[in-house]
Design a protein around this motif. Structure first.
Motif, PDB file in Angstrom:
ATOM      1  N   ASP A 113      52.262  76.208  65.176  1.00 16.66           N
ATOM      2  CA  ASP A 113      52.270  74.671  64.840  1.00 16.66           C
ATOM      3  C   ASP A 113      50.959  74.634  65.304  1.00 16.66           C
ATOM      4  N   GLY A 114      50.132  75.776  65.144  1.00 13.93           N
ATOM      5  CA  GLY A 114      48.732  75.278  65.703  1.00 13.93           C
ATOM      6  C   GLY A 114      48.188  75.761  64.247  1.00 13.93           C
ATOM      7  N   MET A 115      48.611  75.433  62.932  1.00 14.82           N
ATOM      8  CA  MET A 115      48.465  76.428  61.660  1.00 14.82           C
ATOM      9  C   MET A 115      47.479  74.669  61.147  1.00 14.82           C
ATOM     10  N   ASP A 116      46.266  74.685  60.705  1.00 15.97           N
ATOM     11  CA  ASP A 116      46.436  72.977  60.266  1.00 15.97           C
ATOM     12  C   ASP A 116      46.819  73.195  57.864  1.00 15.97           C
ATOM     13  N   LEU A 117      47.975  73.219  57.998  1.00 13.42           N
ATOM     14  CA  LEU A 117      48.612  73.032  56.991  1.00 13.42           C
ATOM     15  C   LEU A 117      48.040  72.676  55.869  1.00 13.42           C
ATOM     16  N   ILE A 162      52.611  80.846  52.206  1.00 17.49           N
ATOM     17  CA  ILE A 162      53.528  81.155  51.197  1.00 17.49           C
ATOM     18  C   ILE A 162      53.583  82.748  50.793  1.00 17.49           C
ATOM     19  N   ALA A 163      52.314  83.574  51.969  1.00 15.02           N
ATOM     20  CA  ALA A 163      52.478  84.791  51.662  1.00 15.02           C
ATOM     21  C   ALA A 163      53.856  85.021  52.709  1.00 15.02           C
ATOM     22  N   ILE A 164      53.727  84.917  53.927  1.00 12.30           N
ATOM     23  CA  ILE A 164      54.527  85.014  55.074  1.00 12.30           C
ATOM     24  C   ILE A 164      55.576  84.776  54.661  1.00 12.30           C
ATOM     25  N   MET A 215      56.617  76.845  49.234  1.00 11.27           N
ATOM     26  CA  MET A 215      55.640  76.172  50.416  1.00 11.27           C
ATOM     27  C   MET A 215      56.161  75.782  52.339  1.00 11.27           C
ATOM     28  N   ASN A 216      57.235  76.158  52.259  1.00 10.16           N
ATOM     29  CA  ASN A 216      57.884  75.298  54.243  1.00 10.16           C
ATOM     30  C   ASN A 216      57.241  76.557  55.054  1.00 10.16           C
ATOM     31  N   ALA A 217      56.825  75.340  55.883  1.00 11.35           N
ATOM     32  CA  ALA A 217      56.450  76.002  57.135  1.00 11.35           C
ATOM     33  C   ALA A 217      56.553  76.253  58.390  1.00 11.35           C
ATOM     34  N   ILE A 218      58.189  76.590  58.353  1.00 12.32           N
ATOM     35  CA  ILE A 218      58.813  76.760  59.038  1.00 12.32           C
ATOM     36  C   ILE A 218      58.519  78.418  60.207  1.00 12.32           C
ATOM     37  N   SER A 219      57.553  78.428  59.203  1.00 12.28           N
ATOM     38  CA  SER A 219      57.382  80.828  60.043  1.00 12.28           C
ATOM     39  C   SER A 219      56.455  80.788  60.335  1.00 12.28           C
ATOM     40  N   VAL A 220      55.022  79.474  59.965  1.00  9.27           N
ATOM     41  CA  VAL A 220      54.083  79.118  60.584  1.00  9.27           C
ATOM     42  C   VAL A 220      53.522  78.812  61.790  1.00  9.27           C
TER      43      VAL A 220
END
Length: 463
Positions: A93-97, A107-109, A86-91
């Motif tokens: 910034d504009g995505m609403d987590l 999770i997929a990325i 669930m780490n959002a480091i690869s997501v």
């Protein structure tokens, strides 16, 4: 090569058995999907039913092992519930987590980045999720296992040109399939033009052995006569008691409902072939739910069932009113099982329906009331069948008991589908049409000509 397939919630709802269709690959269900299924399971209509079925399907594999560590499936693949990544480091910034869709993408990325020697594919039926996944350079697929090629979908008939002598053979005991006719499915129709007679066309049907004439070409049902060749073919299937499943597809105003209802009234009330008519229509979403309280089921179902009432209204001519207002034998026979019945004049579709519903001869139901039932000695009409998932279509047809005839009608084009779980290629109607066409107890016709009115015809063609 083994691949990782990450399933979105909408895939599990669309087809609860999808976990068994990825061969020997790794199936990964994010924990967020289980949370969403848990939230949806109490919803009414198709959505809640499919969510409950998906939960049951996942629960059934727990007997094979630990869903956290990975369960070996009977087909050789593995299934696991993903709790981490669930780490959002690869997501971006504009995505609403806070959104579940974006949590699944996260999770997929992360699984993709960790599994560099293995393809990771997100399977979703959500277009926005698919677009975002591609933007993140993540492989994405729609669920393909039950998709039908709509350009090649079975129409139920073909056009051929035959000689006069071959046409004569059809009426003299039947014509065997040959190079001119090509192969055919049981109960497939032939629109035959004579190649040595001008402007001559004959309709015939393949009975599984030979091409034979139509049996019900001169018949009527509840005063209704088919108006065009497709309606004549549909009428032939509807009137034939040896055909236990009829599917009719086509646009608005092509006659699907009125033909089905007229035949049902003829078979049940006039000819006593079946004991009752069961009219079924989907409640697509929670927003369309009939609810719990207040109000009786019949009153709350009325808005969903008005199309059947419209068909009956069209069939209620003055002759029918007089003829069937005095026809009380079947009504009284059924009413004795419930309470003493006092017949009233049949002046409208509404009063007509009420009397026969009170006698138990006509039932109106939604899909939610079908689980566990066995429908015997009945003619069952399922309207708006394009709203069903393939899984729900199977559920409906497995309700068939002895001496039952099922009729599924609908328009499978995308602009007539409100259920977000299906589209023109994956809905239950086209799935049934394609899968059931080889059997001699089934038949299908695509109705093309609009007969409702001149305006309806122009609107269907131009808008």
């Amino acid at each position: 090569m083994i691949k990782n397939y990450i399933l979105d919630t909408n895939v599990l709802i669309h087809f609860p058995g999808s976990i068994y269709t990825f061969e020997d690959n790794n199936i990964i269900i994010p924990i967020i999907c289980l949370e969403e299924l848990d939230n949806l399971k109490k919803k009414e209509g198709i959505l809640g039913y499919q969510a409950r079925e998906a939960i049951r399907e996942i629960n059934s594999i727990r007997q094979y092992g630990d869903v956290y560590g990975g369960v070996k499936l009977p087909n050789g693949g593995t299934l696991r519930v993903e709790l981490n990544h669930m780490n959002a480091i690869s997501v971006p910034d504009g995505m609403d987590l806070s959104k579940n869709d974006n949590k699944i993408l996260t999770i997929a990325i992360n699984i993709k980045n960790e599994s560099k020697d293995m393809d990771t594919i997100l399977v979703t039926k959500d277009l926005c999720v698919a677009i975002k996944a591609e933007a993140m350079n993540l492989q994405v697929q729609d669920y393909q296992n039950d998709k039908i090629d709509v350009d090649q979908i079975y129409r139920g008939y073909k056009e051929v040109s035959l000689s006069s002598s071959q046409i004569d053979k059809i009426y003299q005991g039947g014509l065997k399939l040959n190079k001119k006719t090509g192969d055919a499915f049981p109960n497939e129709f032939f629109c035959i033009k004579s190649n040595d007679r001008n402007s001559h066309e004959t309709l015939a049907k393949f009975d599984g052995n030979k091409i034979v004439p139509l049996k019900y070409a001169n018949d009527k049902a509840w005063g209704l006569t088919p108006r065009n060749r497709e309606q004549r073919m549909a009428f032939e299937l509807l009137m034939d008691d040896d055909i236990h499943l009829v599917t009719l597809s086509g646009g608005a105003g092509t006659g699907k409902s009125i033909l089905s209802v007229a035949t049902a009234l003829q078979k049940v009330i006039e000819n006593n072939v079946y004991d009752k008519i069961i009219l079924i229509k989907p409640v697509v979403s929670a927003g369309d739910s009939i609810g719990y309280l207040p109000g009786k089921e019949a009153a709350k179902l009325k808005p969903f069932m008005d199309s059947f009432g419209d068909a009956i209204e069209s069939l209620m001519t003055e002759r029918n009113k007089k003829q069937y207002a005095s026809k009380s034998d079947k009504l009284e026979k059924n009413a004795k099982k419930r309470k003493e019945y006092s017949e009233k004049p049949l002046f409208s579709a509404e009063s007509f329906l009420e009397q026969y519903k009170e006698a138990g001869i006509i039932e109106m139901k939604t899909f939610a009331f079908m689980r566990g039932r066995t429908l015997s000695n009945a003619m069952v009409i399922i309207d708006e069948a394009q709203e069903m998932t393939p899984h729900l279509a199977k559920l409906m047809l497995t309700r068939a008991g002895q001496d039952a005839k099922f009729v599924m009608i609908g328009d499978p084009s995308d602009n007539q589908i409100d259920n977000t779980l299906v589209d023109s290629k994956s809905n239950g109607l086209v799935y049934v049409i394609e899968k059931m066409k080889p059997y001699n107890i089934t038949g299908h016709v695509y109705l093309e000509e609009v007969e409702r009115s001149a305006l309806a015809k122009v609107a269907e063609e131009c808008l």
